[in-house]
Write a protein that holds these residues in place. Structure first.
Motif, PDB file in Angstrom:
ATOM      1  N   LEU A 377       0.832  -1.203   0.000  1.00 25.27           N
ATOM      2  CA  LEU A 377       0.000   0.000   0.000  1.00 25.27           C
ATOM      3  C   LEU A 377       0.868   1.256   0.000  1.00 25.27           C
ATOM      4  CD1 LEU A 377      -2.797   1.308   0.233  1.00 25.27           C
ATOM      5  CD2 LEU A 377      -2.643   1.055   2.705  1.00 25.27           C
ATOM      6  N   ALA A 378       1.937   1.251   0.805  1.00 30.59           N
ATOM      7  CA  ALA A 378       2.850   2.399   0.842  1.00 30.59           C
ATOM      8  C   ALA A 378       3.488   2.625  -0.516  1.00 30.59           C
ATOM      9  CB  ALA A 378       3.932   2.168   1.905  1.00 30.59           C
ATOM     10  N   VAL A 379       3.910   1.537  -1.159  1.00 29.78           N
ATOM     11  CA  VAL A 379       4.526   1.641  -2.491  1.00 29.78           C
ATOM     12  C   VAL A 379       3.509   2.180  -3.496  1.00 29.78           C
ATOM     13  CG1 VAL A 379       5.522   0.316  -4.395  1.00 29.78           C
ATOM     14  CG2 VAL A 379       6.239  -0.151  -2.048  1.00 29.78           C
ATOM     15  N   PHE A 380       2.265   1.676  -3.430  1.00 28.53           N
ATOM     16  CA  PHE A 380       1.218   2.131  -4.353  1.00 28.53           C
ATOM     17  C   PHE A 380       0.990   3.633  -4.223  1.00 28.53           C
ATOM     18  CE2 PHE A 380      -1.238  -2.147  -4.772  1.00 28.53           C
ATOM     19  CZ  PHE A 380      -0.163  -2.653  -5.479  1.00 28.53           C
ATOM     20  N   VAL A 381       0.824   4.099  -2.985  1.00 28.50           N
ATOM     21  CA  VAL A 381       0.539   5.521  -2.763  1.00 28.50           C
ATOM     22  C   VAL A 381       1.707   6.373  -3.245  1.00 28.50           C
ATOM     23  CG1 VAL A 381       0.108   7.278  -1.013  1.00 28.50           C
ATOM     24  CG2 VAL A 381      -1.026   5.055  -0.844  1.00 28.50           C
ATOM     25  N   LEU A 521      -4.418   1.721  -9.874  1.00 25.40           N
ATOM     26  CA  LEU A 521      -4.060   1.484  -8.474  1.00 25.40           C
ATOM     27  C   LEU A 521      -5.141   2.032  -7.550  1.00 25.40           C
ATOM     28  CD1 LEU A 521      -0.236   2.339  -8.375  1.00 25.40           C
ATOM     29  CD2 LEU A 521      -1.290   0.090  -8.380  1.00 25.40           C
ATOM     30  N   SER A 522      -5.655   3.220  -7.854  1.00 24.68           N
ATOM     31  CA  SER A 522      -6.682   3.830  -7.006  1.00 24.68           C
ATOM     32  C   SER A 522      -7.954   2.998  -6.990  1.00 24.68           C
ATOM     33  CB  SER A 522      -6.996   5.248  -7.494  1.00 24.68           C
ATOM     34  OG  SER A 522      -5.838   6.057  -7.466  1.00 24.68           O
ATOM     35  N   VAL A 523      -8.402   2.552  -8.154  1.00 20.65           N
ATOM     36  CA  VAL A 523      -9.611   1.724  -8.223  1.00 20.65           C
ATOM     37  C   VAL A 523      -9.385   0.395  -7.514  1.00 20.65           C
ATOM     38  CG1 VAL A 523     -11.167   0.491  -9.789  1.00 20.65           C
ATOM     39  CG2 VAL A 523     -10.422   2.807 -10.341  1.00 20.65           C
ATOM     40  N   PHE A 524      -8.189  -0.178  -7.660  1.00 19.19           N
ATOM     41  CA  PHE A 524      -7.861  -1.418  -6.954  1.00 19.19           C
ATOM     42  C   PHE A 524      -8.001  -1.224  -5.440  1.00 19.19           C
ATOM     43  CE2 PHE A 524      -4.579  -3.681  -4.562  1.00 19.19           C
ATOM     44  CZ  PHE A 524      -4.906  -5.002  -4.835  1.00 19.19           C
ATOM     45  N   LEU A 525      -7.511  -0.102  -4.929  1.00 16.99           N
ATOM     46  CA  LEU A 525      -7.597   0.167  -3.493  1.00 16.99           C
ATOM     47  C   LEU A 525      -9.046   0.371  -3.059  1.00 16.99           C
ATOM     48  CD1 LEU A 525      -4.527   2.543  -3.027  1.00 16.99           C
ATOM     49  CD2 LEU A 525      -4.707   0.151  -2.353  1.00 16.99           C
ATOM     50  N   PHE A 758      -6.670   0.938   6.073  1.00 19.70           N
ATOM     51  CA  PHE A 758      -6.715   0.712   4.628  1.00 19.70           C
ATOM     52  C   PHE A 758      -7.672   1.712   3.972  1.00 19.70           C
ATOM     53  CE2 PHE A 758      -7.594  -1.408   0.649  1.00 19.70           C
ATOM     54  CZ  PHE A 758      -6.403  -2.034   0.344  1.00 19.70           C
ATOM     55  N   GLU A 759      -8.819   1.951   4.601  1.00 17.59           N
ATOM     56  CA  GLU A 759      -9.804   2.879   4.045  1.00 17.59           C
ATOM     57  C   GLU A 759      -9.235   4.301   3.960  1.00 17.59           C
ATOM     58  OE1 GLU A 759     -13.336   2.639   6.364  1.00 17.59           O
ATOM     59  OE2 GLU A 759     -13.766   0.563   5.807  1.00 17.59           O
ATOM     60  N   VAL A 760      -8.588   4.733   5.036  1.00 14.87           N
ATOM     61  CA  VAL A 760      -8.038   6.096   5.065  1.00 14.87           C
ATOM     62  C   VAL A 760      -6.951   6.263   4.004  1.00 14.87           C
ATOM     63  CG1 VAL A 760      -6.712   7.738   6.448  1.00 14.87           C
ATOM     64  CG2 VAL A 760      -8.593   6.470   7.496  1.00 14.87           C
ATOM     65  N   PHE A 761      -6.041   5.293   3.929  1.00 13.14           N
ATOM     66  CA  PHE A 761      -4.940   5.405   2.976  1.00 13.14           C
ATOM     67  C   PHE A 761      -5.429   5.249   1.533  1.00 13.14           C
ATOM     68  CE2 PHE A 761      -1.467   4.087   6.239  1.00 13.14           C
ATOM     69  CZ  PHE A 761      -1.585   5.349   6.808  1.00 13.14           C
ATOM     70  N   ALA A 762      -6.452   4.447   1.327  1.00 14.37           N
ATOM     71  CA  ALA A 762      -7.026   4.325  -0.018  1.00 14.37           C
ATOM     72  C   ALA A 762      -7.640   5.656  -0.448  1.00 14.37           C
ATOM     73  CB  ALA A 762      -8.075   3.222  -0.046  1.00 14.37           C
ATOM     74  N   ALA A 763      -8.322   6.309   0.490  1.00 14.36           N
ATOM     75  CA  ALA A 763      -8.907   7.632   0.182  1.00 14.36           C
ATOM     76  C   ALA A 763      -7.810   8.642  -0.145  1.00 14.36           C
ATOM     77  CB  ALA A 763      -9.745   8.113   1.361  1.00 14.36           C
ATOM     78  N   TRP A 844     -21.517  -5.522  -7.417  1.00 15.02           N
ATOM     79  CA  TRP A 844     -21.792  -4.120  -7.095  1.00 15.02           C
ATOM     80  C   TRP A 844     -20.544  -3.400  -6.586  1.00 15.02           C
ATOM     81  CZ3 TRP A 844     -20.757  -2.201  -2.333  1.00 15.02           C
ATOM     82  CH2 TRP A 844     -20.702  -3.094  -1.256  1.00 15.02           C
ATOM     83  N   MET A 845     -19.631  -4.156  -5.946  1.00 11.16           N
ATOM     84  CA  MET A 845     -18.406  -3.545  -5.433  1.00 11.16           C
ATOM     85  C   MET A 845     -17.577  -2.946  -6.564  1.00 11.16           C
ATOM     86  SD  MET A 845     -17.291  -6.516  -2.757  1.00 11.16           S
ATOM     87  CE  MET A 845     -18.391  -7.082  -1.455  1.00 11.16           C
ATOM     88  N   PHE A 846     -17.537  -3.646  -7.691  1.00  9.93           N
ATOM     89  CA  PHE A 846     -16.751  -3.190  -8.841  1.00  9.93           C
ATOM     90  C   PHE A 846     -17.437  -2.009  -9.531  1.00  9.93           C
ATOM     91  CE2 PHE A 846     -15.671  -7.545  -8.013  1.00  9.93           C
ATOM     92  CZ  PHE A 846     -14.291  -7.580  -8.125  1.00  9.93           C
ATOM     93  N   PHE A 847     -18.763  -2.121  -9.702  1.00  6.92           N
ATOM     94  CA  PHE A 847     -19.484  -1.021 -10.349  1.00  6.92           C
ATOM     95  C   PHE A 847     -19.450   0.242  -9.496  1.00  6.92           C
ATOM     96  CE2 PHE A 847     -21.698  -4.456 -12.786  1.00  6.92           C
ATOM     97  CZ  PHE A 847     -21.334  -4.002 -14.048  1.00  6.92           C
ATOM     98  N   LEU A 848     -19.600   0.084  -8.179  1.00  4.01           N
ATOM     99  CA  LEU A 848     -19.566   1.253  -7.300  1.00  4.01           C
ATOM    100  C   LEU A 848     -18.171   1.879  -7.281  1.00  4.01           C
ATOM    101  CD1 LEU A 848     -21.090   3.061  -5.372  1.00  4.01           C
ATOM    102  CD2 LEU A 848     -20.565   1.468  -3.511  1.00  4.01           C
ATOM    103  N   SER A 849     -17.138   1.039  -7.305  1.00  2.00           N
ATOM    104  CA  SER A 849     -15.763   1.556  -7.361  1.00  2.00           C
ATOM    105  C   SER A 849     -15.551   2.350  -8.648  1.00  2.00           C
ATOM    106  CB  SER A 849     -14.757   0.408  -7.291  1.00  2.00           C
ATOM    107  OG  SER A 849     -14.902  -0.315  -6.100  1.00  2.00           O
ATOM    108  N   ALA A 850     -16.055   1.813  -9.757  1.00  2.00           N
ATOM    109  CA  ALA A 850     -15.934   2.517 -11.044  1.00  2.00           C
ATOM    110  C   ALA A 850     -16.691   3.837 -10.998  1.00  2.00           C
ATOM    111  CB  ALA A 850     -16.470   1.638 -12.164  1.00  2.00           C
ATOM    112  N   ALA A 851     -17.892   3.799 -10.410  1.00  2.00           N
ATOM    113  CA  ALA A 851     -18.694   5.023 -10.327  1.00  2.00           C
ATOM    114  C   ALA A 851     -17.994   6.086  -9.477  1.00  2.00           C
ATOM    115  CB  ALA A 851     -20.070   4.691  -9.731  1.00  2.00           C
TER     116      ALA A 851
END
Length: 880
Positions: A377-381, A521-525, A758-763, A844-851
């Motif tokens: 996650l650190a590398v991704f960010v 990477l962002s959508v993956f997170l 994970f949620e905070v760092f993904a945001a 729905w998780m994938f569609f909502l992430s895309a949205a």
């Protein structure tokens, strides 16, 4: 047929094979070749002959390279011996000034770049602090590499079963039987203790018992007392600093006496400073193991090889090999019990916290998988932040092209330009580092709250950690600047000054690829965040097979055990108390096992490990455990106390019993009894484990806690009434209780905390990506100012212009989703497999992430595109 351009390309390609030629020099040589060719053509030669003579006139690539190399060497040799090289401090200062000037001239882009890098570095540094803390467990011990814990591999009786508990005589026996083992100690407790000093009474859950070798093996610093003599008196105790302050305040604890369970005294002989040490051995008080044998479990259990209830640690000699000793330990238990099929295994002390997944462990552990997940996650960010820098730098390449051209014309070579652009990126990274260090200080309390740790900004006192952060910043600067530096320094001055360079910036395909990469990477997170949250919600909401609501439990230790019946009767007099019952283990974590039981029709070679809990009357009713056959324990049947058992459906399946099951013979530990009931399968362990065979039996002597189920209305008043009743009974113990649903939530506390992080760092990762997109949209709108003005003059509405500018960005985000979806599915599917009972990965998780990604990107880009579309076309055309 002769083609001039093809031949020139071949000749140019031959020049590139020699490192002495830079792009600018090659461009000049090509121009020289063309001029020579034109001169030969004027003399009346045909195209091919003119080119051959021109090539001979200019020279072959090999000859030119050799001549140019000689000239460079001669120039170097002509320098005076005392003359410094070109890389002088003054030059460095000049490059810093130039970099600062460039940052000031492009404030908007510089702010976006520095902000992105600062946030990326902040996330990375917080994760580094967390990882260092996790990795440091037990490594403070001088002999950490030689200390091992012994655990039992029970695979012979139950598939993939391991236990951290071993019998009391094992530590001394191992030290005696194996010369490789130079020290050994037991470590554990039997039940919580009431510790008293004057008018202070505390229920202690971490009063551990060890052997004299403990302080020779482990490096816990004694600030008071002598490690050689602290356990000379068998009735002694060593306290941690925090515990000593709790009991004695400013008094000197050494020589003071504490009372245990109102029955015996122990003498304080030492104080340990362990508050700042990360150890897998959790304790507040330490006493000799001899007390445990005399006062709790009985001295007859000192040689009981079937009493697996404590941890055993050994210290190997310097020359001992753990692999060799492991082979010898495989059949060691048969020496003392021929029927014991378990194997002993050495577990390195430094593996216990992160690589241990043993049953019956004394405390919760970390997980090496989460360490790798957060490192990734650190590398991704950080990569997303670096991509921002690359994107904006390459997008602005056209605006800096003339600067590059002029520098090359006045004599700057490519290496100098690369150093200049690297200097800019590294300077930005160092500025971002300063901001990141400030943000770490600011956000560390919040991060500690999320992670449940007590991290401090150790970089101020730890030079090694500060060096890591500086190195991280330099790597970030180099990684961010490598492509822009190479790209910008490759521009040819002839093309630049002749206006041939494209105005849209170099290599737009690469720039698009970077945007797609960072949003992938962002959508993956985001998808990972949804799946983790879904699994946590699934675990919280799953039907456990028993009721855990509005139930408190109180530990029974010391004299409380003998007073249980009196407490039960008094509590039941309260109209708001529905049930009172007791058990040995918490219903959320039943792990004890008596080995393979006896049952009716059992084959001689049958092996089945069955979980066991010892309970009291009304247990089934209190927890509303559904029975599919038979009845619960009842005071109306005198045999229930001795020979009756209740098993679950899984046990019935594993024993292959046919209905009716009630009345069939069953027993263990030499008890010949019968099954009186079959309960529906429930989750009496964490959801990491599958439902296993389970049996309940009444055994009053082994009850350790009692439960009180109270009405849901006005619970606070009911609890006050119970506390008042407790005090009226003058029991001599503080009334301390816990809600059962809190214990259930604690089973998944680490997952919940890591999920929040994970949620905070993904945001934050998405925010950084949007910063880059904002800058890129601003640049795109600026580059298309004239086009926008012309479209508005021709009558195009603002909405159409906005849609035109947005559509390219939205295409990139859509493509990023297509890349991220399968990647996230396969990686998160591997993660969720670690749970025996898991939520579904839903579409729905994938569609909502895309949205979310599309919506955030659209808002980010539209802010700039709308601003550009609404601009006055007269001003934009006049400006152009």
């Amino acid at each position: 047929m002769f083609d001039l351009e093809i031949e020139i390309k071949k000749w140019k390609k031959s020049l590139y094979k020699h490192e002495v030629f830079e792009d600018g020099l090659i461009a000049d040589l090509v121009l020289h070749l063309r001029e020579a060719y034109e001169d030969q053509k004027l003399s009346g030669l045909d195209d091919e002959t003119a080119f051959i003579k021109a090539q001979n006139q200019v020279g072959k690539a090999e000859n030119l390279a050799a001549e140019y190399g000689k000239n460079q060497l001669a120039a170097l040799n002509r320098r005076f011996p005392f003359r410094p090289g070109r890389f002088m401090p003054a030059l460095i200062f000049n490059q810093i000034k130039t970099a600062l000037r460039s940052i000031r001239c492009q404030k908007g882009y510089s702010l976006i770049n520095i902000a992105g890098l600062a946030i990326g570095l902040t996330v990375c540094m917080l994760i580094v602090l967390w990882v260092v803390d996790e990795w440091s467990f037990d490594r403070f011990n001088v002999h950490a590499g030689q200390i091992y814990r012994i655990y039992r591999d029970e695979s012979a009786t139950q598939m993939n079963s391991t236990s951290a508990l071993t019998p009391p005589p094992m530590a001394a026996a191992l030290k005696k039987d194996f010369p490789e083992i130079v020290k050994s100690t037991r470590f554990g407790y039997w039940q919580r203790h009431l510790i008293s000093y004057k008018d202070k009474n505390f229920n202690e859950t971490r009063h551990m018992h060890v052997d004299p070798d403990f302080f020779d093996m482990f490096s816990f610093p004694l600030i008071k007392g002598d490690p050689e003599t602290v356990f000379s008196d068998p009735y002694s105790v060593v306290l941690t600093e925090k515990t000593a302050a709790k009991y004695f305040g400013e008094e000197d604890p050494i020589g003071r006496t504490l009372t245990v369970n109102n029955s015996f005294d122990v003498l304080v002989t030492g104080i340990i400073s362990n508050e700042s040490l990360n150890s897998s051995l959790d304790f507040d008080l330490l006493s000799p193991f001899e007390i445990l044998l005399k006062e709790s479990i009985g001295e007859d259990n000192a040689d009981n090889w079937g009493f697996n209830s404590f941890s055993t640690y050994v210290l190997l000699g310097q020359s001992a090999r753990a692999e060799s000793l492991n082979q010898k330990l495989k059949s060691y238990l048969k020496k003392y019990d021929e029927e014991d099929l378990d194997q002993l295994v050495l577990q390195p002390l430094t593996d216990i916290h992160l690589r241990s997944n043993l049953e019956h462990d004394l405390s919760s552990r970390g997980d090496i998988k989460y360490v790798w997940i957060f490192c990734a996650l650190a590398v991704f960010v950080l990569l997303i932040a670096c991509v921002n820098f690359m994107n904006l730098s390459t997008a602005r390449s056209a605006t800096r092209a003339r600067e590059v051209g002029l520098r090359k014309v006045v004599g700057a070579n490519r290496h100098q330009l690369i150093r200049q652009f690297f200097g800019e990126s590294i300077l930005m990274a160092l500025i971002a580092l300063v901001i990141a260090l400030f943000l770490v200080e600011l956000l560390l309390p919040m991060f500690n709250s999320l992670s449940g740790k007590e991290l401090n900004s150790a970089w101020r006192s730890n030079f090694s950690l500060l060096l890591v952060f500086i190195s991280l910043s330099l790597i970030t600067g180099i990684l961010s600047g490598i492509y822009p530096a190479v790209l910008l320094s490759s521009f040819q001055p002839v093309k630049i000054l002749n206006g041939i360079m494209r105005s849209s910036g170099a290599n737009p395909f690469f720039r698009k690829s970077l945007v797609i990469f960072q949003f992938s990477l962002s959508v993956f997170l985001i998808i990972g965040m949804f799946i983790i949250s879904s699994q946590l919600n699934y675990m919280r909401d799953i039907d456990l097979g028993f009721d855990r609501d509005h139930i408190i439990h109180v530990s029974m230790h010391g004299e409380l055990h003998d007073k249980y019946e009196a407490i039960r009767e008094r509590f039941l007099q309260n109209p708001n108390v529905l049930h009172v019952t007791a058990s040995m283990a918490l219903p959320t974590n039943i792990q004890s096992t008596p080995g393979t039981p006896m049952w009716e029709g059992r084959p001689e070679d049958a092996v089945m490990e069955i979980k066991t809990d010892f309970i009291d009357y009304d247990y089934i009713e209190t927890f509303k455990i559904p029975l599919v056959e038979g009845r619960s324990f009842s005071r109306e049947f005198s045999t229930d106390l001795e020979t009756s058992f209740i098993v679950n459906e899984e046990a019935v399946r594993r024993m292959n019993l046919k209905k009716p099951v009630v009345g069939k013979k069953f027993g263990f530990w030499g008890i010949d009894g019968q099954i009186i009931g079959v309960m529906k399968d429930g989750h009496f362990q964490s959801l990491h484990h599958k439902i296993e065979p389970l049996v309940f039996k009444m055994f009053p002597a082994w009850l350790r806690r009692f439960y009180v189920k109270i009405r849901s209305d006005n619970m606070a008043a009911t609890l006050r009434d119970l506390e008042k009743t407790w005090e009226e009974m003058n029991l001599g113990y503080p009334f301390e209780y816990r809600f059962l649903d809190e214990d259930f939530n604690n089973l998944y506390r680490s997952e919940a905390r890591l999920g929040n992080i994970f949620e905070v760092f993904a945001a934050l990762a998405v925010f950084i990506a949007c910063l880059g997109l904002f800058g890129l949209a601003s640049f795109t709108a600026q580059q298309r100012t004239k086009e926008i003005g012309i479209r508005k003059v021709l009558g195009s509405p603002t909405s159409r212009i906005v849609a035109l500018l947005n559509q390219e960005f939205l295409k990139w985000i859509a493509l990023a989703n297509l890349i991220a979806w399968p990647t996230a599915y396969f990686i998160m599917r591997i993660w969720i497999q670690r749970y025996a009972y898991r939520a579904d990965i839903e579409l729905w998780m994938f569609f909502l992430s895309a949205a979310i990604a599309l919506a955030v990107a659209l808002i980010t880009v539209s802010f700039q595109t709308l601003r550009a579309a609404r601009a006055n076309p007269v001003k934009s055309l006049k400006h152009e």
